[in-house]
Design a protein around this motif. Structure first.
Motif, PDB file in Angstrom:
ATOM      1  N   TYR A  15       4.482  -1.963  -2.699  1.00 57.27           N
ATOM      2  CA  TYR A  15       3.603  -2.571  -3.707  1.00 57.27           C
ATOM      3  C   TYR A  15       2.229  -1.936  -3.595  1.00 57.27           C
TER       4      TYR A  15
ATOM      5  N   GLY B 109       0.824  -1.206   0.000  1.00 65.26           N
ATOM      6  CA  GLY B 109       0.000   0.000   0.000  1.00 65.26           C
ATOM      7  C   GLY B 109       0.857   1.254   0.000  1.00 65.26           C
TER       8      GLY B 109
ATOM      9  N   ASP C  35      -2.241  -1.014   3.879  1.00 60.73           N
ATOM     10  CA  ASP C  35      -3.154  -1.049   2.732  1.00 60.73           C
ATOM     11  C   ASP C  35      -4.594  -0.725   3.114  1.00 60.73           C
ATOM     12  N   GLY C  36      -4.748   0.123   4.124  1.00 62.96           N
ATOM     13  CA  GLY C  36      -6.034   0.752   4.357  1.00 62.96           C
ATOM     14  C   GLY C  36      -7.047  -0.076   5.133  1.00 62.96           C
TER      15      GLY C  36
ATOM     16  N   ARG D  24     -13.066   9.128  -2.817  1.00 63.76           N
ATOM     17  CA  ARG D  24     -13.452   9.638  -1.509  1.00 63.76           C
ATOM     18  C   ARG D  24     -12.507  10.736  -1.063  1.00 63.76           C
TER      19      ARG D  24
ATOM     20  N   PRO E 136     -14.372   9.683  10.248  1.00 62.94           N
ATOM     21  CA  PRO E 136     -13.542  10.875   9.977  1.00 62.94           C
ATOM     22  C   PRO E 136     -13.880  12.134  10.771  1.00 62.94           C
TER      23      PRO E 136
ATOM     24  N   LEU F 107      -8.296  16.737   2.952  1.00 63.13           N
ATOM     25  CA  LEU F 107      -8.208  16.222   4.313  1.00 63.13           C
ATOM     26  C   LEU F 107      -7.738  17.334   5.232  1.00 63.13           C
ATOM     27  N   ALA F 108      -8.125  17.222   6.506  1.00 62.31           N
ATOM     28  CA  ALA F 108      -7.618  18.181   7.496  1.00 62.31           C
ATOM     29  C   ALA F 108      -6.320  17.629   8.085  1.00 62.31           C
TER      30      ALA F 108
ATOM     31  N   MET G 176      -5.644  10.067   9.059  1.00 57.56           N
ATOM     32  CA  MET G 176      -4.315  10.207   8.457  1.00 57.56           C
ATOM     33  C   MET G 176      -3.304  10.705   9.490  1.00 57.56           C
TER      34      MET G 176
ATOM     35  N   CYS H 157      -1.942  -7.205  -3.641  1.00 61.39           N
ATOM     36  CA  CYS H 157      -1.585  -8.310  -2.744  1.00 61.39           C
ATOM     37  C   CYS H 157      -2.743  -9.309  -2.739  1.00 61.39           C
TER      38      CYS H 157
ATOM     39  N   GLY I  55     -11.132  14.329  12.043  1.00 61.79           N
ATOM     40  CA  GLY I  55     -10.086  14.648  11.073  1.00 61.79           C
ATOM     41  C   GLY I  55      -8.738  14.102  11.514  1.00 61.79           C
TER      42      GLY I  55
ATOM     43  N   GLY J 277       1.715   4.402   3.940  1.00 62.42           N
ATOM     44  CA  GLY J 277       2.772   3.544   3.405  1.00 62.42           C
ATOM     45  C   GLY J 277       3.896   4.365   2.780  1.00 62.42           C
TER      46      GLY J 277
ATOM     47  N   GLY K 237      -1.355   2.462  10.157  1.00 62.81           N
ATOM     48  CA  GLY K 237      -2.370   3.308   9.513  1.00 62.81           C
ATOM     49  C   GLY K 237      -3.749   2.664   9.605  1.00 62.81           C
TER      50      GLY K 237
HETATM   51  P1  FAD Z   1      -5.224   4.447   2.506  1.00 56.80           P
HETATM   52  O1  FAD Z   1      -5.186   5.916   2.324  1.00 56.80           O
HETATM   53  O2  FAD Z   1      -6.523   3.755   2.396  1.00 56.80           O
HETATM   54  O3  FAD Z   1      -4.153   3.801   1.552  1.00 56.80           O
HETATM   55  C1  FAD Z   1      -4.060   2.406   1.392  1.00 56.80           C
HETATM   56  C2  FAD Z   1      -3.336   2.110   0.098  1.00 56.80           C
HETATM   57  O4  FAD Z   1      -3.208   0.693  -0.023  1.00 56.80           O
HETATM   58  C3  FAD Z   1      -4.083   2.600  -1.128  1.00 56.80           C
HETATM   59  O5  FAD Z   1      -3.218   3.281  -1.986  1.00 56.80           O
HETATM   60  C4  FAD Z   1      -4.628   1.319  -1.756  1.00 56.80           C
HETATM   61  O6  FAD Z   1      -4.752   1.390  -3.154  1.00 56.80           O
HETATM   62  C5  FAD Z   1      -3.569   0.307  -1.347  1.00 56.80           C
HETATM   63  N1  FAD Z   1      -4.063  -1.070  -1.306  1.00 56.80           N
HETATM   64  C6  FAD Z   1      -5.240  -1.505  -0.796  1.00 56.80           C
HETATM   65  N2  FAD Z   1      -5.351  -2.830  -0.926  1.00 56.80           N
HETATM   66  C7  FAD Z   1      -4.219  -3.259  -1.535  1.00 56.80           C
HETATM   67  C8  FAD Z   1      -3.751  -4.537  -1.962  1.00 56.80           C
HETATM   68  N3  FAD Z   1      -4.494  -5.642  -1.807  1.00 56.80           N
HETATM   69  N4  FAD Z   1      -2.523  -4.617  -2.525  1.00 56.80           N
HETATM   70  C9  FAD Z   1      -1.757  -3.499  -2.705  1.00 56.80           C
HETATM   71  N5  FAD Z   1      -2.175  -2.264  -2.338  1.00 56.80           N
HETATM   72  C10 FAD Z   1      -3.382  -2.139  -1.760  1.00 56.80           C
HETATM   73  N6  FAD Z   1      -7.933  11.778   8.035  1.00 56.80           N
HETATM   74  C11 FAD Z   1      -7.400  12.922   8.523  1.00 56.80           C
HETATM   75  O7  FAD Z   1      -6.352  12.886   9.191  1.00 56.80           O
HETATM   76  N7  FAD Z   1      -8.004  14.118   8.311  1.00 56.80           N
HETATM   77  C12 FAD Z   1      -9.183  14.220   7.637  1.00 56.80           C
HETATM   78  O8  FAD Z   1      -9.732  15.308   7.473  1.00 56.80           O
HETATM   79  C13 FAD Z   1      -9.781  13.034   7.118  1.00 56.80           C
HETATM   80  N8  FAD Z   1     -10.937  13.080   6.448  1.00 56.80           N
HETATM   81  C14 FAD Z   1     -11.478  11.941   5.965  1.00 56.80           C
HETATM   82  C15 FAD Z   1     -12.705  12.004   5.307  1.00 56.80           C
HETATM   83  C16 FAD Z   1     -13.297  10.858   4.845  1.00 56.80           C
HETATM   84  C17 FAD Z   1     -14.629  10.953   4.176  1.00 56.80           C
HETATM   85  C18 FAD Z   1     -12.647   9.607   5.020  1.00 56.80           C
HETATM   86  C19 FAD Z   1     -13.276   8.352   4.517  1.00 56.80           C
HETATM   87  C20 FAD Z   1     -11.430   9.532   5.669  1.00 56.80           C
HETATM   88  C21 FAD Z   1     -10.834  10.696   6.155  1.00 56.80           C
HETATM   89  N9  FAD Z   1      -9.617  10.664   6.842  1.00 56.80           N
HETATM   90  C22 FAD Z   1      -9.078  11.804   7.343  1.00 56.80           C
HETATM   91  C23 FAD Z   1      -8.941   9.389   7.081  1.00 56.80           C
HETATM   92  C24 FAD Z   1      -7.826   9.146   6.071  1.00 56.80           C
HETATM   93  O9  FAD Z   1      -8.366   9.153   4.784  1.00 56.80           O
HETATM   94  C25 FAD Z   1      -7.179   7.801   6.359  1.00 56.80           C
HETATM   95  O10 FAD Z   1      -6.911   7.653   7.720  1.00 56.80           O
HETATM   96  C26 FAD Z   1      -5.871   7.675   5.574  1.00 56.80           C
HETATM   97  O11 FAD Z   1      -6.149   7.704   4.194  1.00 56.80           O
HETATM   98  C27 FAD Z   1      -5.180   6.363   5.941  1.00 56.80           C
HETATM   99  O12 FAD Z   1      -4.047   6.198   5.138  1.00 56.80           O
HETATM  100  P2  FAD Z   1      -3.513   4.734   4.811  1.00 56.80           P
HETATM  101  O13 FAD Z   1      -2.333   4.940   3.959  1.00 56.80           O
HETATM  102  O14 FAD Z   1      -3.419   3.962   6.072  1.00 56.80           O
HETATM  103  O15 FAD Z   1      -4.688   4.050   3.993  1.00 56.80           O
END
Ligand code: FAD
Length: 448
Positions: A31, A9, A161-162, A46, A308, A50-51, A314, A129, A311, A14, A300
């Motif tokens: 990856y 991710g 990966d979220g 989506r 959210p 972001l804040a 992230m 993955c 905020g 990541g 993450g």
């Molecule tokens: P993600 O951003 O989800 O990234 C995961 C990555 O892994 C993606 O690129 C995806 O393509 C990849 N991936 C997934 N599955 C696989 C797989 N099988 N193989 C390879 N790659 C894969 N946070 C804040 O701090 N402030 C805010 O204002 C805020 N507002 C938000 C508003 C909304 C409506 C939402 C839904 C969320 C908000 N967030 C906010 C939360 C924030 O979006 C997440 O906490 C943040 O994106 C987490 O980052 P991450 O890298 O852990 O996950």
């Protein structure tokens, strides 16, 4: 020992993690399931913006990218409330100089990817993955365009990966006694856009987070650098007033004109956008353990997806990376100790911010328009100004105080709320709140 490290991710967390690890001398490969967003336009699914607040900023400063990010950040100094009766009110977030930042998710992710590569990390795109053989330390990916498989060995790997993490599913969930909980709230969200004016100007106050609190639901809007605002409607899925009930363009138009009149005037493509843009769900994920031996950790959203409303998703993920980075130094690359302490420190904080985020939904959609709540916040702010060493408002603890752990912020906020309930129950509080009697009571309750 420096290890060949795999990160699944290349999202926000990541990509940031890879920068920290590369700077520490690890050879990192990322990856990513999606294609390279720097080359192709990704259709926004989506949260376009972001804040970003102090916990996230601290991490971005540590890797030396914050000055760049500032160029694409719009400071938001407070909440701009749009009441149902058409009146508006402004509530500063904290003291002078305290603000949060509206940042484009895509631009931030691209900058982090660029910096990741500049520091020596390799990013492999379109690699999804598919499965993990933890006994043989192998991960299988499938290319999303040509469907060719790739199997790689790992010494150390991270699942970033979220919320719907394949690493969590294919690894941790395969183990005995892995605790896993996912909870969907009954509300979903939909994004809409207020475009800029004809000269690229902002059509509402630029440096604020706009909220239309309406009791059970709300609309919010964050500014973008092109003069537009991204609005998000947080709304029940089912019921009398819900996504399900607004099933025609006519109903959407009438509902918005009645409920969010000033916003409706500014969204020219409202009805089309409402039906063309997806309705997305909001999930909280809690799991344990986050780690396995000395070779795997979730980080993450993969470890702690939250709603959210604070905020912080992230920001929390960025803080995970910062904490991990400190532990690498502290434990001198002993990964068993690093991962164990990472989990001990971060799991309670992940749980705490999940709770705080759920609580904040009620505050945002309902209480920010309630005069009694506003008085409570006024009393807290005045007390905090007089006794800054004794009282930091809960919002400021979470948003502007990275030195306070989320778990402590939650404990403090529960204690403060109990005190404020007693203060607010005092007869004639509206008129006596500035008296020494109220101040004394708060001081005594704090010590008690
Ligand atoms: P993600 O951003 O989800 O990234 C995961 C990555 O892994 C993606 O690129 C995806 O393509 C990849 N991936 C997934 N599955 C696989 C797989 N099988 N193989 C390879 N790659 C894969 N946070 C804040 O701090 N402030 C805010 O204002 C805020 N507002 C938000 C508003 C909304 C409506 C939402 C839904 C969320 C908000 N967030 C906010 C939360 C924030 O979006 C997440 O906490 C943040 O994106 C987490 O980052 P991450 O890298 O852990 O996950």
């Amino acid at each position: 020992m420096k290890k060949d490290t795999i990160i699944i991710g290349a999202g926000l967390v990541g990509s940031l993690l890879s920068i920290y690890l590369s700077k520490k001398g690890h050879k990192v490969k990322l990856y990513e399931r999606r294609s390279d967003m720097r080359k192709e336009k990704i259709v926004a699914g989506r949260s376009i913006n972001l804040a970003l607040s102090d916990r996230g900023i601290k991490a971005l400063e540590e890797v030396g990218i914050m000055e760049e990010i500032k160029k694409i950040a719009i400071p938001m100094h407070g909440r701009y409330i749009h009441n149902a009766d058409g009146s508006t009110a402004y509530q500063p977030y904290g003291n002078d100089g305290q603000f949060i930042n509206s940042v484009s998710r895509g631009e931030l992710n691209k900058m982090l990817m660029n910096l990741a590569e500049a520091n020596g990390a390799e990013i492999f795109f379109n690699e999804k993955c598919e499965s993990i053989n933890w006994k043989e330390n192998k991960i299988s990916f499938q290319h999303t365009a040509n469907f060719l498989p790739t199997i790689i060995n790992y010494q150390l790997f991270f699942g970033s990966d979220g919320a719907y993490s394949a690493a969590r599913l294919n690894h941790q969930l395969q183990h005995d006694r892995f605790q896993y909980q996912q909870h969907y709230i009954d509300f979903g969200y939909k994004e809409l856009t207020i475009p800029s004016g004809s000269n690229g100007e902002f059509l509402m106050e630029k440096n604020a987070l706009h909220i239309w609190p309406r009791g059970n639901f709300m609309l919010i809007a964050l500014p973008n650098i092109d003069g537009s605002f991204t609005c998000t409607l947080f709304f029940p899925f089912e019921g009398e007033t819900s996504f399900a009930s607004l099933d025609t363009k006519e109903k959407v138009k009438i509902f918005f004109e009645k409920t969010f009149a000033d916003a409706a005037d500014l969204i020219p493509t409202l009805e089309d956008d409402f039906f063309n843009n997806p309705t997305a769900s909001l999930v909280t994920v809690k799991c344990f353990p986050w780690i396995r031996d000395n070779k795997f950790a979730l980080i993450g959203d993969a470890a702690h997806a939250i709603v959210p409303f604070f905020g912080q998703g992230m920001n929390c993920g960025f803080e995970d990376c910062s904490v991990l980075n400190n532990l690498i130094g502290k434990h001198n690359d002993n990964w068993k100790n690093i991962l164990e302490e990472y989990q001990i420190l971060r799991k309670p904080d992940g749980d705490a911010i999940a709770q705080l985020a759920l609580n904040n939904f009620i505050e945002m959609r309902d209480k920010v328009g309630d005069p009694k709540f506003l008085l409570q916040k006024k009393i807290e702010a005045a007390f905090s100004k007089k006794h800054p060493d004794k009282w930091t408002p809960a919002y400021a603890q979470v948003t502007f105080s990275p030195q306070i752990r989320y778990s402590d912020a939650l404990k403090n906020s529960i204690k403060q709320e109990a005190i404020m309930q007693q203060v607010m129950a005092l007869p004639d509080i509206e008129n006596i709140w500035q008296t020494g009697e109220v101040e004394q009571m708060m001081l005594e309750k704090l010590l008690g």
